[in-house]
Design a protein around this motif. Structure first.
Motif, short mmCIF file in Angstrom:
data_model
loop_
_atom_site.label_atom_id
_atom_site.label_comp_id
_atom_site.label_asym_id
_atom_site.label_seq_id
_atom_site.Cartn_x
_atom_site.Cartn_y
_atom_site.Cartn_z
N PHE A 56 16.86 35.02 35.80
CA PHE A 56 15.73 34.09 35.73
C PHE A 56 14.89 34.13 37.01
O PHE A 56 13.78 33.63 37.04
CB PHE A 56 16.22 32.66 35.48
N PHE A 57 15.47 34.71 38.07
CA PHE A 57 14.76 34.86 39.35
C PHE A 57 14.41 36.33 39.60
O PHE A 57 14.16 36.73 40.73
CB PHE A 57 15.61 34.31 40.49
N ARG A 58 14.44 37.13 38.49
CA ARG A 58 14.10 38.55 38.53
C ARG A 58 14.99 39.34 39.48
O ARG A 58 14.53 40.25 40.18
CB ARG A 58 12.62 38.72 38.92
N ARG A 59 16.27 38.98 39.49
CA ARG A 59 17.26 39.72 40.28
C ARG A 59 18.09 40.57 39.33
O ARG A 59 18.85 40.05 38.52
CB ARG A 59 18.17 38.76 41.04
N LYS A 60 17.93 41.87 39.43
CA LYS A 60 18.65 42.77 38.54
C LYS A 60 20.09 42.96 39.01
O LYS A 60 20.36 42.96 40.20
CB LYS A 60 17.93 44.13 38.48
N SER A 61 20.99 43.13 38.05
CA SER A 61 22.40 43.36 38.35
C SER A 61 22.80 44.76 37.91
O SER A 61 22.21 45.32 36.98
CB SER A 61 23.28 42.33 37.65
N SER A 62 23.79 45.32 38.57
CA SER A 62 24.24 46.67 38.26
C SER A 62 25.03 46.68 36.95
O SER A 62 25.49 45.65 36.47
CB SER A 62 25.08 47.23 39.40
N TRP A 63 25.24 47.87 36.41
CA TRP A 63 25.89 48.03 35.11
C TRP A 63 27.31 47.49 35.09
O TRP A 63 27.77 46.98 34.07
CB TRP A 63 25.91 49.53 34.75
N ASN A 64 28.02 47.60 36.23
CA ASN A 64 29.42 47.15 36.25
C ASN A 64 29.54 45.63 36.08
O ASN A 64 30.56 45.13 35.59
CB ASN A 64 30.12 47.59 37.53
N VAL A 65 28.49 44.89 36.45
CA VAL A 65 28.51 43.44 36.27
C VAL A 65 28.55 43.08 34.79
O VAL A 65 29.30 42.20 34.36
CB VAL A 65 27.29 42.78 36.95
N TRP A 66 27.74 43.78 33.99
CA TRP A 66 27.67 43.46 32.56
C TRP A 66 28.95 43.89 31.83
O TRP A 66 29.39 43.22 30.89
CB TRP A 66 26.44 44.12 31.95
N ILE A 67 29.55 44.99 32.27
CA ILE A 67 30.86 45.37 31.72
C ILE A 67 31.89 44.30 32.08
O ILE A 67 32.74 43.92 31.26
CB ILE A 67 31.29 46.75 32.25
N SER A 68 31.80 43.79 33.30
CA SER A 68 32.72 42.74 33.75
C SER A 68 32.57 41.47 32.93
O SER A 68 33.56 40.79 32.62
CB SER A 68 32.48 42.43 35.23
N VAL A 69 31.33 41.12 32.57
CA VAL A 69 31.08 39.93 31.75
C VAL A 69 31.78 40.08 30.39
O VAL A 69 32.41 39.14 29.89
CB VAL A 69 29.57 39.70 31.56
N ALA A 70 31.66 41.27 29.79
CA ALA A 70 32.31 41.52 28.50
C ALA A 70 33.83 41.42 28.60
O ALA A 70 34.50 40.80 27.75
CB ALA A 70 31.91 42.90 27.98
N ILE A 71 34.39 41.99 29.68
CA ILE A 71 35.85 41.92 29.90
C ILE A 71 36.28 40.47 30.10
O ILE A 71 37.30 40.02 29.56
CB ILE A 71 36.26 42.77 31.12
N ALA A 72 35.48 39.71 30.86
CA ALA A 72 35.80 38.31 31.15
C ALA A 72 35.79 37.46 29.88
O ALA A 72 36.60 36.54 29.73
CB ALA A 72 34.82 37.75 32.17
N LEU A 73 34.86 37.75 28.97
CA LEU A 73 34.79 36.99 27.71
C LEU A 73 36.06 37.20 26.87
O LEU A 73 36.59 36.25 26.28
CB LEU A 73 33.55 37.41 26.90
N VAL A 74 36.55 38.44 26.85
CA VAL A 74 37.81 38.73 26.15
C VAL A 74 38.95 37.98 26.82
O VAL A 74 39.80 37.36 26.16
CB VAL A 74 38.09 40.24 26.12
#
Length: 318
Positions: A127-145
């Protein structure tokens, strides 16, 4: 051992101790909340935390390690505004956390769920236009599981305390973003002092309306004089706030943020160990797998793959 080597060892050791104290505090919060009530505990803890920082401020001023010490009225006004904003968010986060810990009645699980704030921060950063690296989004998916395995039980699904702890993780993520806004321009210890005072003052309202008035003054005073409650208050106020916060400052000095966050993410592991040793808490194999996945996700999100790859490219070109 050279001075540089001592500094390199000092920083990670300080952060490990910080993670150990904060992890153990989950058990202490559960004990204190049960003894004197979550809002009373959090209110008094905030004031003790502020008092614990007073000698730290005085010592740092005396040895000249407060470069951002306010000097003008404008500086003090800026510090006050920053402290009020941080204090309001901290009040929401800490009180929601305290209620969630007591509702879940599990310090170990609370530690794992709360650590998810590290993954919520980059999501809010969008929301503040701060991009995150690909490993963060993989981590989010792992965390949800991991969250599903840790919290989902039969047809009832998630318990109310789990939702409260998730809300707590969200507000701690907001708190990190707010602190990130003010910390570079304000004296960090003084900022923490002001935010503790603000959090404590606001916490007086739910303490009176939710705990003091319904129980009656004498019953409230009787609970407030609990030995267990005061031991928990002193631990959470002095060690978790004054000592741990100072160690965090010492530890992060000279360390990269990603490495520092990686070490401090062990807070969830220490929370589980402390809950097992102090309260005899146990998790089912399914819950342990969920907690492990959340921890892996948090660690994986902190690995600076871009920096590692860029360094390898530089070395290959030399």
């Amino acid at each position: 051992m050279s001075l540089n080597k001592i500094r390199k060892v000092k920083s990670p050791v300080a952060l490990v101790i910080t993670a150990m104290i904060w992890g153990t505090t989950f058990v202490i919060q559960l004990i204190g909340g049960e003894a004197i009530g979550p809002f009373t505990f959090n209110c008094i803890r905030s004031f003790i935390g502020a008092l614990a920082l007073v000698p730290v401020i005085l010592v740092l001023d005396r040895v000249g390690l407060s470069p951002k010490k306010p000097k003008t009225k404008k500086d003090y006004r800026s510090l006050l505004i920053a402290g009020i904003v941080c204090g309001i968010v901290l009040c929401l986060a800490s009180n929601i956390q305290q209620v969630g810990i007591n509702m879940s009645n599990s310090a170990g699980k609370s530690g794992f769920i709360t650590t998810l704030y590290i993954l919520i921060v980059p999501i809010l950063g969008l929301f503040f236009r701060r991009k995150s690296s690909w490993n963060v989004w993989i981590s989010v998916a792992i965390a949800l599981v991991g969250l599903y395995l840790l919290c989902f039980r039969g047809p009832l699904g998630f318990k109310p305390g789990d939702y409260v702890l998730l809300l707590n993780a969200f507000f701690f993520a907001v708190h990190i973003l707010v602190v990130d806004r003010y910390a570079p321009v304000e004296d960090n210890i003084r900022l923490s002092f002001v935010q503790f005072i603000v959090s404590g003052l606001i916490s007086i309202i739910p303490m009176i309306t939710v705990e003091l008035i319904p129980r009656g003054f004498f019953n409230w005073i009787t609970q407030f004089s609990s030995f267990k409650g005061w031991v928990a208050l002193l631990f959470a106020g002095i060690l978790a706030s004054g000592v741990a916060y100072t160690l965090q400052i010492v530890g992060q000095n000279g360390m990269k943020p990603a490495a520092a966050s990686l070490i401090m993410s062990f807070e969830s592991v220490f929370a589980f160990i402390a809950a097992w040793i102090i309260r005899g808490e146990q998790m089912t194999p399914k819950e342990m797998l969920g907690g492990l996945l959340i921890f892996i996700a948090v660690v994986f999100a902190q690995i600076p793959f871009k920096e590692i790859l860029s360094k390898k490219k530089k070395r290959s070109t030399v």
